[in-house]
Scaffold this active site. Structure first.
Site, short mmCIF file in Angstrom:
data_model
loop_
_atom_site.label_atom_id
_atom_site.label_comp_id
_atom_site.label_asym_id
_atom_site.label_seq_id
_atom_site.Cartn_x
_atom_site.Cartn_y
_atom_site.Cartn_z
N GLY A 1 -2.35 6.89 -67.25
CA GLY A 1 -3.63 7.33 -66.74
C GLY A 1 -3.60 7.54 -65.24
N GLY B 1 0.70 15.98 -60.59
CA GLY B 1 2.01 15.81 -61.21
C GLY B 1 1.91 15.69 -62.72
CG HIS B 2 -0.02 12.41 -64.61
ND1 HIS B 2 -0.60 11.75 -63.55
CD2 HIS B 2 0.86 11.53 -65.15
CE1 HIS B 2 -0.12 10.53 -63.48
NE2 HIS B 2 0.78 10.37 -64.42
N GLY C 1 8.55 12.80 -66.04
CA GLY C 1 8.82 13.27 -64.69
C GLY C 1 10.12 12.73 -64.13
CD GLN C 2 15.13 13.65 -62.26
OE1 GLN C 2 15.19 14.02 -63.43
NE2 GLN C 2 16.01 12.82 -61.71
CD GLN D 1 5.32 0.51 -67.88
OE1 GLN D 1 5.36 0.89 -69.07
NE2 GLN D 1 5.38 1.37 -66.87
CB SER E 1 -1.12 6.71 -60.43
OG SER E 1 -1.05 7.75 -61.38
#
Length: 285
Positions: free
Chosen positions: A39, A44-45, A155-156, A69, A194
């Site tokens: 979220g 980027g998302h 994403g990288q 995590q 984020s």
């Protein structure tokens, strides 16, 4: 079509039926692509969702702040949660389905079995955040099993995470194509994250030292010079607390030696104020 929101397994199964997933997809496209997120969605998302739409007829986005995590003292409790705004982003990007489970819907209270990231998950990011990559792989495998995508897009910017997910897919023979998406950056080079919203205006300016160091290192020709030049740039901002600056093999995340040829990833993690940021660039040697 409005975004279908599923909060548990039953609603997820109903969403798949409503979308007709399981039937024929368009020529040259898979049926379903998944973009896993926590979220607090940003541009980027959005780029991940657009890339997912190039690969599949339908795009699903998962929104779940995964407790596994986060380590002790990390920002799990204050991680930004902006669900209503996130749904608006997904709708604007043509996402078909959002899966937003509660923790109790994913993890049994006496959960005992998870995914081990192995030796590769104990270096670089894993060395500073023990168990982090185990938690990432465990939740990603659960999302794969529940959503059942044909394609998954990551994403990288989280390069080690991407490498570990690719390794998990290969090691466990998962029928999923993993697609990596380039890191999106602000005009001044700061990688979109984020966690950038934690930064004060002054810290926001300081944080650009991460990308400046990476780009300076990427302009060098040998591993030793790459590391030396990048570290020198980081040292220009003594208030930035560096966890690591490494030049690693993209497949194993082992440090590369002076004789290395081919691609390498120059990766950095550092704290700007109380905010921990990561970034990386890929370099051809």
């Amino acid at each position: 079509m409005d975004v279908i929101v599923a909060g548990d397994r039953a609603e997820l199964a109903e969403a798949r039926r409503a979308l007709g997933i399981g039937g024929p997809a368009s020529p040259g496209k898979a049926a379903l692509a998944l973009v896993p997120t926590m979220g607090a969605l940003h541009e980027g998302h959005r780029s991940l969702m657009r890339l997912a739409g190039e690969h599949a007829e339908h795009v699903a986005v998962s929104i779940f702040v995964n407790p596994l995590q986060f380590g002790p003292g990390e920002d799990f409790s204050r991680y930004p949660r902006t669900f209503d705004a996130d749904l608006e982003v997904c709708a604007a990007e043509g996402v078909s389905m959002v899966f937003a489970p509660a923790a109790e819907d994913l993890y049994l209270p006496d959960r005992q079995v998870g995914v081990s990231a192995g030796e590769m998950g104990a270096v670089v990011e894993g060395a500073f955040r023990p168990g982090h990559l185990d938690g990432v792989l465990t939740v990603v495998l659960k999302l794969f099993n529940l959503v059942r995508p044909d394609v998954a897009v990551f994403g990288q910017k989280d390069a080690q995470q991407l490498a570990m997910i690719r390794r998990m897919v290969a090691d466990l023979d998962l029928p999923i194509s993993v697609v990596g998406a380039p890191t999106l950056r602000e005009a001044d080079g700061l990688a979109l994250s984020s966690r950038n919203r934690y930064l004060s205006p002054e810290e926001r300016g300081t944080a650009t030292v991460l990308s400046r160091a990476l780009f300076a290192g990427a302009g060098q020709r040998t591993p030793g010079e790459i590391r030396r030049v990048a570290r020198a740039v980081l040292e220009e901002e003594p208030s930035v607390a560096v966890d690591y600056l490494v030049l690693v093999d993209p497949a194993t995340f082992a440090e590369v030696g002076e004789g290395h040829t081919g691609e390498a990833i120059l990766a950095v993690a550092a704290r700007v104020g109380s905010t921990r940021l990561i970034d990386n660039v890929t370099i051809g040697l």
